[in-house]
Design an enzyme around this catalytic site. Sequence first.
Site, mmCIF file in Angstrom:
data_model
loop_
_atom_site.group_PDB
_atom_site.id
_atom_site.type_symbol
_atom_site.label_atom_id
_atom_site.label_comp_id
_atom_site.label_asym_id
_atom_site.label_seq_id
_atom_site.Cartn_x
_atom_site.Cartn_y
_atom_site.Cartn_z
ATOM 1 N N CYS A 1 15.632 17.881 18.903
ATOM 2 C CA CYS A 1 16.391 18.905 19.612
ATOM 3 C C CYS A 1 16.256 20.241 18.894
ATOM 4 C CB CYS A 1 17.849 18.503 19.726
ATOM 5 S SG CYS A 1 18.707 18.462 18.144
ATOM 6 N N ASP A 2 16.859 21.250 19.474
ATOM 7 C CA ASP A 2 16.766 22.585 18.890
ATOM 8 C C ASP A 2 17.903 22.787 17.904
ATOM 9 O OD1 ASP A 2 15.755 25.102 18.416
ATOM 10 O OD2 ASP A 2 16.461 25.962 20.274
#
Length: 102
Positions: A16-17
């Site tokens: 994920c970011d």
Amino acid sequence: MSTIDGSAIKKVVIACDAGMGSSVMVASQLAKRLKPYQVSVTHTPVNDIPADADVVLCQTTLLARARKGAREKVVIGFQSFLGDPVFDLVEAAIRDGGPLAG
């Protein structure tokens, strides 16, 4: 682009970011689906993908960053955190032993 046989997959990483909320949810759901095949599923920031990952799944907007950090790994993007066909594709490759590319 790399390829792996589904029967060789032992660890799937959801990258994920910044936040971990959505990736934790996806990792939990996918872990339940892949438990019968003895495949572990974890989540991590896209910049910290572990070297022992066999397959990395991330949103399509993160593909370039994930591929940079996971060279020679299968990296596949998905559009939606819920119900994306990529999750079915990964499970089918693991269940049936077919090739998975990304």
